[in-house]
Design a protein around this motif. Sequence first.
Motif, PDB file in Angstrom:
ATOM      1  N   ALA A  99      47.768  -7.392  14.414  1.00 28.37           N
ATOM      2  CA  ALA A  99      46.587  -7.725  13.594  1.00 28.37           C
ATOM      3  C   ALA A  99      45.552  -8.492  14.429  1.00 28.37           C
ATOM      4  O   ALA A  99      44.344  -8.344  14.242  1.00 28.37           O
ATOM      5  N   GLN A 100      46.050  -9.290  15.368  1.00 30.76           N
ATOM      6  CA  GLN A 100      45.152 -10.011  16.288  1.00 30.76           C
ATOM      7  C   GLN A 100      44.357  -9.018  17.146  1.00 30.76           C
ATOM      8  O   GLN A 100      43.159  -9.193  17.352  1.00 30.76           O
ATOM      9  N   VAL A 101      45.049  -7.998  17.650  1.00 30.61           N
ATOM     10  CA  VAL A 101      44.358  -6.995  18.480  1.00 30.61           C
ATOM     11  C   VAL A 101      43.320  -6.247  17.639  1.00 30.61           C
ATOM     12  O   VAL A 101      42.283  -5.832  18.129  1.00 30.61           O
ATOM     13  N   VAL A 102      43.603  -6.117  16.335  1.00 29.34           N
ATOM     14  CA  VAL A 102      42.663  -5.448  15.434  1.00 29.34           C
ATOM     15  C   VAL A 102      41.423  -6.298  15.191  1.00 29.34           C
ATOM     16  O   VAL A 102      40.300  -5.796  15.225  1.00 29.34           O
ATOM     17  N   ASP A 105      36.342   1.510  10.714  1.00 28.14           N
ATOM     18  CA  ASP A 105      35.985   0.439  11.639  1.00 28.14           C
ATOM     19  C   ASP A 105      37.020   0.246  12.747  1.00 28.14           C
ATOM     20  O   ASP A 105      36.677  -0.065  13.875  1.00 28.14           O
ATOM     21  N   VAL A 106      38.299   0.394  12.386  1.00 26.82           N
ATOM     22  CA  VAL A 106      39.367   0.269  13.390  1.00 26.82           C
ATOM     23  C   VAL A 106      40.438   1.318  13.091  1.00 26.82           C
ATOM     24  O   VAL A 106      40.811   1.531  11.932  1.00 26.82           O
ATOM     25  N   LEU A 107      40.918   1.963  14.159  1.00 26.18           N
ATOM     26  CA  LEU A 107      42.040   2.903  14.019  1.00 26.18           C
ATOM     27  C   LEU A 107      43.216   2.359  14.813  1.00 26.18           C
ATOM     28  O   LEU A 107      43.069   2.018  15.993  1.00 26.18           O
ATOM     29  N   VAL A 108      44.374   2.282  14.160  1.00 27.91           N
ATOM     30  CA  VAL A 108      45.588   1.835  14.843  1.00 27.91           C
ATOM     31  C   VAL A 108      46.604   2.976  14.861  1.00 27.91           C
ATOM     32  O   VAL A 108      47.110   3.385  13.813  1.00 27.91           O
ATOM     33  N   CYS A 109      46.875   3.492  16.063  1.00 28.40           N
ATOM     34  CA  CYS A 109      47.879   4.561  16.218  1.00 28.40           C
ATOM     35  C   CYS A 109      49.217   3.880  16.479  1.00 28.40           C
ATOM     36  O   CYS A 109      49.504   3.446  17.600  1.00 28.40           O
ATOM     37  N   LEU A 121      49.165  -2.207  23.536  1.00 24.82           N
ATOM     38  CA  LEU A 121      49.909  -3.464  23.506  1.00 24.82           C
ATOM     39  C   LEU A 121      51.409  -3.231  23.510  1.00 24.82           C
ATOM     40  O   LEU A 121      51.879  -2.141  23.159  1.00 24.82           O
ATOM     41  N   TYR A 122      52.107  -4.250  23.926  1.00 27.60           N
ATOM     42  CA  TYR A 122      53.560  -4.342  23.720  1.00 27.60           C
ATOM     43  C   TYR A 122      53.759  -5.565  22.834  1.00 27.60           C
ATOM     44  O   TYR A 122      53.528  -6.697  23.270  1.00 27.60           O
ATOM     45  N   PRO A 123      54.147  -5.352  21.570  1.00 28.52           N
ATOM     46  CA  PRO A 123      54.189  -6.494  20.639  1.00 28.52           C
ATOM     47  C   PRO A 123      55.424  -7.372  20.780  1.00 28.52           C
ATOM     48  O   PRO A 123      55.524  -8.406  20.119  1.00 28.52           O
ATOM     49  N   GLY A 124      56.370  -7.023  21.672  1.00 29.67           N
ATOM     50  CA  GLY A 124      57.651  -7.716  21.758  1.00 29.67           C
ATOM     51  C   GLY A 124      58.736  -6.779  21.255  1.00 29.67           C
ATOM     52  O   GLY A 124      58.437  -5.709  20.715  1.00 29.67           O
ATOM     53  N   SER A 128      30.356   3.806  12.592  1.00 26.22           N
ATOM     54  CA  SER A 128      30.536   2.527  11.896  1.00 26.22           C
ATOM     55  C   SER A 128      29.539   1.477  12.405  1.00 26.22           C
ATOM     56  O   SER A 128      29.221   1.435  13.595  1.00 26.22           O
ATOM     57  N   ASP A 129      29.067   0.631  11.479  1.00 21.79           N
ATOM     58  CA  ASP A 129      28.148  -0.439  11.881  1.00 21.79           C
ATOM     59  C   ASP A 129      28.889  -1.769  12.061  1.00 21.79           C
ATOM     60  O   ASP A 129      28.286  -2.824  12.196  1.00 21.79           O
ATOM     61  N   TYR A 130      30.213  -1.700  12.060  1.00 22.21           N
ATOM     62  CA  TYR A 130      31.032  -2.901  12.220  1.00 22.21           C
ATOM     63  C   TYR A 130      30.929  -3.397  13.674  1.00 22.21           C
ATOM     64  O   TYR A 130      30.998  -2.598  14.599  1.00 22.21           O
ATOM     65  N   PRO A 131      30.758  -4.683  13.884  1.00 22.36           N
ATOM     66  CA  PRO A 131      30.528  -5.160  15.255  1.00 22.36           C
ATOM     67  C   PRO A 131      31.767  -5.196  16.155  1.00 22.36           C
ATOM     68  O   PRO A 131      31.622  -5.375  17.348  1.00 22.36           O
ATOM     69  N   MET A 132      32.963  -5.036  15.590  1.00 25.79           N
ATOM     70  CA  MET A 132      34.165  -5.064  16.460  1.00 25.79           C
ATOM     71  C   MET A 132      34.964  -3.777  16.286  1.00 25.79           C
ATOM     72  O   MET A 132      36.134  -3.811  15.915  1.00 25.79           O
ATOM     73  N   LYS A 133      34.328  -2.647  16.572  1.00 23.92           N
ATOM     74  CA  LYS A 133      34.983  -1.352  16.404  1.00 23.92           C
ATOM     75  C   LYS A 133      36.089  -1.216  17.451  1.00 23.92           C
ATOM     76  O   LYS A 133      35.825  -1.446  18.636  1.00 23.92           O
ATOM     77  N   ARG A 134      37.277  -0.832  16.998  1.00 24.92           N
ATOM     78  CA  ARG A 134      38.393  -0.765  17.949  1.00 24.92           C
ATOM     79  C   ARG A 134      39.281   0.452  17.702  1.00 24.92           C
ATOM     80  O   ARG A 134      39.411   0.897  16.555  1.00 24.92           O
ATOM     81  N   LEU A 135      39.864   0.944  18.778  1.00 29.00           N
ATOM     82  CA  LEU A 135      40.867   2.011  18.671  1.00 29.00           C
ATOM     83  C   LEU A 135      42.090   1.529  19.450  1.00 29.00           C
ATOM     84  O   LEU A 135      41.995   1.292  20.664  1.00 29.00           O
ATOM     85  N   ILE A 136      43.180   1.348  18.728  1.00 32.48           N
ATOM     86  CA  ILE A 136      44.374   0.743  19.326  1.00 32.48           C
ATOM     87  C   ILE A 136      45.523   1.751  19.307  1.00 32.48           C
ATOM     88  O   ILE A 136      45.777   2.385  18.287  1.00 32.48           O
ATOM     89  N   ILE A 137      46.180   1.880  20.448  1.00 29.50           N
ATOM     90  CA  ILE A 137      47.348   2.776  20.518  1.00 29.50           C
ATOM     91  C   ILE A 137      48.535   1.934  20.976  1.00 29.50           C
ATOM     92  O   ILE A 137      48.508   1.345  22.067  1.00 29.50           O
ATOM     93  N   VAL A 138      49.571   1.863  20.140  1.00 24.66           N
ATOM     94  CA  VAL A 138      50.711   0.991  20.450  1.00 24.66           C
ATOM     95  C   VAL A 138      51.508   1.576  21.628  1.00 24.66           C
ATOM     96  O   VAL A 138      51.886   2.744  21.622  1.00 24.66           O
ATOM     97  N   GLY A 139      51.715   0.760  22.638  1.00 23.26           N
ATOM     98  CA  GLY A 139      52.494   1.169  23.811  1.00 23.26           C
ATOM     99  C   GLY A 139      53.847   0.479  23.799  1.00 23.26           C
ATOM    100  O   GLY A 139      54.296   0.007  22.750  1.00 23.26           O
ATOM    101  N   SER A 140      54.490   0.390  24.953  1.00 18.98           N
ATOM    102  CA  SER A 140      55.734  -0.374  25.025  1.00 18.98           C
ATOM    103  C   SER A 140      56.152  -0.692  26.448  1.00 18.98           C
ATOM    104  O   SER A 140      55.834   0.032  27.387  1.00 18.98           O
TER     105      SER A 140
END
Length: 402
Positions: A350-353, A169-173, A306-309, A217-229
């Motif tokens: 986790a919020q972005v997810v 449903d969600v991939l976080v790189c 995202l840049y998480p800080g 996926s049938d999940y309504p909030m499918k996301r692919l997140i790649i952490v930046g900086s």
Amino acid sequence: MALQAAFSLPSAISTPKEGKCTAVHIKETSLAGISVRDHLKDDLLLPTTTFAKDFKKRGVPFFVVRAQTATAAPIIKDSQPEQKKTERQFNVVVTGASSGLGLATAKALAELENCHVIMACRNFLKAEKAAKSVGIPKENYTVMHLDLASLESVRQFVDNFRRSGRPLDVLVCNAAVYQPTAKEPSFTAEGFELSVGTNHLGHFLLARLLLDDLKQSDYPMKRLIIVGSITGNTNTLAGNIPPKANLGDLRGLVGGLNGVSSSPMIDGGEFDGAKAYKDSKVCNMLTMQEFHRRYHEETGIAFASLYPGCIATTGLFREHVPLFRLLFPPFQKYITKGYVSEEEAGKRLAQVVSDPSLEKSGVYWSWNKNSSSFENQLSKEASDAEKARKLWEISEKLVGLA
Ligand code: NDP
Ligand code: PMR
């Protein structure tokens, strides 16, 4: 200034690399990459959660509980008809979840109760211990082996994940390496400079392969997140601390970053570990935007970075000199005020997810001093669409997709 000195001292702890060194790849069988608990099914009857409520509000259909396997007792409670219709757990793959931001994110996601985290890690035992140490309940996570410094391992991970039968449903790189004190480059199994090879090319192949799974996926909030900086963005003070990120005309990448017939650096220059890391973060942010341009409309998947800080306490700085590691957290806390704890950064990712309000695609998220999220501006280079297209095409060739 002591801090400045610490920032420029040669490494007292890093191991000098002699020429080309190949990352070790642990070969696995199809079962070895999956935690023993992986047979546990994730289809649980759950009370109506925040997300379920949110889906309802947005007119998104609930998931219906699927039949259970023989390993679990049936859990549909006929006596409570109002609970018959409920959503399934959503599955999130987080790379590099064995420490720092990835671990804190896994913990924050596991607390959502309807989320199952697949911790995609190169060190199986370390990941298991880490999950236990932060108290992630057994039923909320699965550890699967993934070494991003080996494209064969990436492909093996994708096979193992598919065999697990879980929808994606969600991939976080998230995983990354940073080698600020290395005098010589090290290399991935396929011979790419290690930072760009791991942080960008490994994730590029993983995300490209798993895109098909996300589509299904049938999940309504499918996301692919790649952490930046921030340090890859030269429109900020932090991004202007030398060495600055710069991909140039990508000539080193075209040559394969092998340090033999081509430079190990994307722009074709001399090896610099800190620059290689920052360049890899620019690649991460460009890749997210190229995914958005190519696939958002067609698939409905939201692509984000995202840049998480500044999480100054994580293992990312493990190869830096001891004085840097000592002074960096107070410097970020009291001088730049850019410091954020691992826990807070984990909540942000986790919020972005999972936060329905962060559903916009193609966005680079940041947080202000009150910890409110906002859409941030990327630097000129990190938002250069033509460079993103070229990076995509060259990366495709390097990882064997074109
Ligand atoms: P950590 O070093 O704590 O975490 C990095 C993770 O990546 C670890 O779990 C590590 O595994 C994993 N990893 C490294 N190499 C590989 C590999 N070859 N295959 C699989 N996993 C690998 O650093 P952070 O938590 O700080 O970094 C996480 C992300 O946050 C990175 O993308 C980083 O660029 C980003 N970031 C960090 C900031 C900070 O201030 N710390 C600021 C902005 C962005 P292992 O545990 O086995 O070493
Ligand atoms: Mg930086 C607002 C100022 C700010 C912020 C938010 C960061 C974040 N840094 C800032 C300022 C400065 N830094 C200044 C003024 C200096 C010179 C003293 C400085 C130096 C510095 C060094 C040597 N900063 C660093 C390093 C690193 O080795 C870290 C790095 O570049 O890792 C790639 C780093 C970082 N500063 C940050 C952040 C978030 C990092 C680390 C992680 C990253 O981008 O992933």
